[in-house]
Design a protein around this motif. Sequence first.
Motif, PDB file in Angstrom:
ATOM      1  N   ASN A 163      -2.719  31.503   1.507  1.00 54.60           N
ATOM      2  CA  ASN A 163      -3.882  30.938   0.800  1.00 54.60           C
ATOM      3  C   ASN A 163      -4.010  31.449  -0.628  1.00 54.60           C
ATOM      4  OD1 ASN A 163      -4.814  29.354   3.027  1.00 54.60           O
ATOM      5  ND2 ASN A 163      -5.685  31.231   3.933  1.00 54.60           N
ATOM      6  N   TYR A 164      -2.864  31.643  -1.300  1.00 55.85           N
ATOM      7  CA  TYR A 164      -2.838  32.002  -2.713  1.00 55.85           C
ATOM      8  C   TYR A 164      -1.988  30.980  -3.461  1.00 55.85           C
ATOM      9  CZ  TYR A 164      -4.950  36.496  -1.597  1.00 55.85           C
ATOM     10  OH  TYR A 164      -5.812  37.473  -1.166  1.00 55.85           O
ATOM     11  N   PRO A 165      -2.592  29.866  -3.886  1.00 52.33           N
ATOM     12  CA  PRO A 165      -1.835  28.825  -4.593  1.00 52.33           C
ATOM     13  C   PRO A 165      -1.246  29.347  -5.892  1.00 52.33           C
ATOM     14  CG  PRO A 165      -3.984  28.016  -3.885  1.00 52.33           C
ATOM     15  CD  PRO A 165      -3.994  29.489  -3.676  1.00 52.33           C
ATOM     16  N   VAL A 166      -0.093  28.796  -6.256  1.00 50.63           N
ATOM     17  CA  VAL A 166       0.616  29.214  -7.460  1.00 50.63           C
ATOM     18  C   VAL A 166       0.225  28.302  -8.616  1.00 50.63           C
ATOM     19  CG1 VAL A 166       2.885  29.499  -8.526  1.00 50.63           C
ATOM     20  CG2 VAL A 166       2.524  30.151  -6.134  1.00 50.63           C
ATOM     21  N   GLY A 167      -0.205  28.914  -9.724  1.00 50.55           N
ATOM     22  CA  GLY A 167      -0.582  28.134 -10.891  1.00 50.55           C
ATOM     23  C   GLY A 167       0.594  27.845 -11.799  1.00 50.55           C
ATOM     24  N   ALA A 168       1.529  28.784 -11.900  1.00 50.30           N
ATOM     25  CA  ALA A 168       2.711  28.614 -12.746  1.00 50.30           C
ATOM     26  C   ALA A 168       3.822  29.485 -12.194  1.00 50.30           C
ATOM     27  CB  ALA A 168       2.404  28.998 -14.194  1.00 50.30           C
ATOM     28  N   ILE A 169       5.046  29.083 -12.502  1.00 49.62           N
ATOM     29  CA  ILE A 169       6.194  29.858 -12.030  1.00 49.62           C
ATOM     30  C   ILE A 169       7.273  29.853 -13.114  1.00 49.62           C
ATOM     31  CG2 ILE A 169       7.391  27.945 -10.874  1.00 49.62           C
ATOM     32  CD1 ILE A 169       7.860  30.074  -8.552  1.00 49.62           C
ATOM     33  N   GLU A 170       7.892  31.008 -13.317  1.00 45.84           N
ATOM     34  CA  GLU A 170       8.916  31.164 -14.343  1.00 45.84           C
ATOM     35  C   GLU A 170      10.131  31.873 -13.746  1.00 45.84           C
ATOM     36  OE1 GLU A 170       7.296  33.301 -17.604  1.00 45.84           O
ATOM     37  OE2 GLU A 170       5.714  31.834 -18.029  1.00 45.84           O
ATOM     38  N   VAL A 171      11.276  31.618 -14.370  1.00 42.45           N
ATOM     39  CA  VAL A 171      12.516  32.295 -13.987  1.00 42.45           C
ATOM     40  C   VAL A 171      13.048  32.999 -15.227  1.00 42.45           C
ATOM     41  CG1 VAL A 171      14.854  32.049 -13.102  1.00 42.45           C
ATOM     42  CG2 VAL A 171      13.016  30.585 -12.211  1.00 42.45           C
ATOM     43  N   GLU A 172      13.217  34.318 -15.139  1.00 42.85           N
ATOM     44  CA  GLU A 172      13.703  35.108 -16.269  1.00 42.85           C
ATOM     45  C   GLU A 172      14.978  35.829 -15.883  1.00 42.85           C
ATOM     46  OE1 GLU A 172      10.699  37.751 -17.607  1.00 42.85           O
ATOM     47  OE2 GLU A 172       9.268  36.162 -18.138  1.00 42.85           O
ATOM     48  N   GLU A 173      15.945  35.816 -16.806  1.00 40.69           N
ATOM     49  CA  GLU A 173      17.222  36.479 -16.553  1.00 40.69           C
ATOM     50  C   GLU A 173      17.073  37.992 -16.663  1.00 40.69           C
ATOM     51  OE1 GLU A 173      20.222  34.977 -19.106  1.00 40.69           O
ATOM     52  OE2 GLU A 173      20.144  32.933 -18.281  1.00 40.69           O
ATOM     53  N   ARG A 174      17.710  38.700 -15.772  1.00 39.13           N
ATOM     54  CA  ARG A 174      17.758  40.161 -15.801  1.00 39.13           C
ATOM     55  C   ARG A 174      19.213  40.588 -15.801  1.00 39.13           C
ATOM     56  NH1 ARG A 174      13.416  39.554 -17.285  1.00 39.13           N
ATOM     57  NH2 ARG A 174      11.430  40.215 -16.370  1.00 39.13           N
ATOM     58  N   GLY A 175      19.854  40.394 -16.966  1.00 39.59           N
ATOM     59  CA  GLY A 175      21.285  40.656 -17.053  1.00 39.59           C
ATOM     60  C   GLY A 175      22.072  39.469 -16.527  1.00 39.59           C
ATOM     61  N   GLU A 176      23.346  39.697 -16.236  1.00 38.44           N
ATOM     62  CA  GLU A 176      24.223  38.618 -15.785  1.00 38.44           C
ATOM     63  C   GLU A 176      24.234  38.474 -14.268  1.00 38.44           C
ATOM     64  OE1 GLU A 176      28.062  39.330 -17.347  1.00 38.44           O
ATOM     65  OE2 GLU A 176      27.478  39.044 -19.456  1.00 38.44           O
ATOM     66  N   GLU A 177      23.710  39.466 -13.560  1.00 36.89           N
ATOM     67  CA  GLU A 177      23.842  39.440 -12.103  1.00 36.89           C
ATOM     68  C   GLU A 177      22.520  39.294 -11.374  1.00 36.89           C
ATOM     69  OE1 GLU A 177      25.905  42.924 -10.967  1.00 36.89           O
ATOM     70  OE2 GLU A 177      27.782  42.379 -11.984  1.00 36.89           O
ATOM     71  N   ALA A 178      21.418  39.109 -12.093  1.00 37.57           N
ATOM     72  CA  ALA A 178      20.126  39.007 -11.412  1.00 37.57           C
ATOM     73  C   ALA A 178      19.157  38.167 -12.244  1.00 37.57           C
ATOM     74  CB  ALA A 178      19.536  40.398 -11.168  1.00 37.57           C
TER      75      ALA A 178
END
Length: 236
Positions: A180-195
């Motif tokens: 019961n915690y709807p998501v308002g926004a979502i992002e994907v951020e790079e953490r180096g080349e492997e994550a």
Amino acid sequence: MDLLASLPEPARSALGLAVAFGLGTLIGVERQYRQRTAGLRTAVLVAVGASAFVDLGMRLTGPEGGTRTVAYVISGIGFLGAGVIMKEGMNVRGLNTAATLWCSAAVGAFAGADLPLEAVFVAVTVLACNTALRPLVKLIDRLPIRESETEATYEVQVTTAPGAAGPAQDLLVERLEAANYPVGAIEVEERGEEAVEVIATLTASAVEAAELDAVTADLARAPGIRHATWSIQTTD
């Protein structure tokens, strides 16, 4: 007021400046003692300047001119106050000092408008806010705070491999909405080349910490998820 009206205009101007100087000094001493960005001289100059401009407006065009001048003083002090506000990371400093300068201008405006008693009332109130309320502020700051009682921005982050960002995003949204915690926004951020890190910002402004702890613990056990956590950023 009758006594002031009987004085010559130069005498009234001098009295207004003297009142603004004295009351501005009282306000400034407290700021200087606490080593604030805007100290004694700044508070005095703001009060005296406001008094001088309001008095000038009244001398030139009467009460109507004084009223217009007060409006300009209010907006002008707003720009001056912005100069003492500093942002350091997520923290903002100088708001109280800026508000004190704004109130110092009000003290000066009363003095310049031939209302010295009202100027004293405002100055006493400003000093009470900056001194008498400090113990109450410290008491409130020491009280334990529950996350469910704060208004803030909450983010849930999961770390995964670059190729698994899509499934991780779907899983993150699914588990949060199930709690019961709807998501308002979502992002994907790079953490180096492997994550990569998938970050979901919740629409809720208050949560139960235990519930988000359970969600992140469940996510951390899911296949492909290397790490899961959540963070909070207060709105003020």
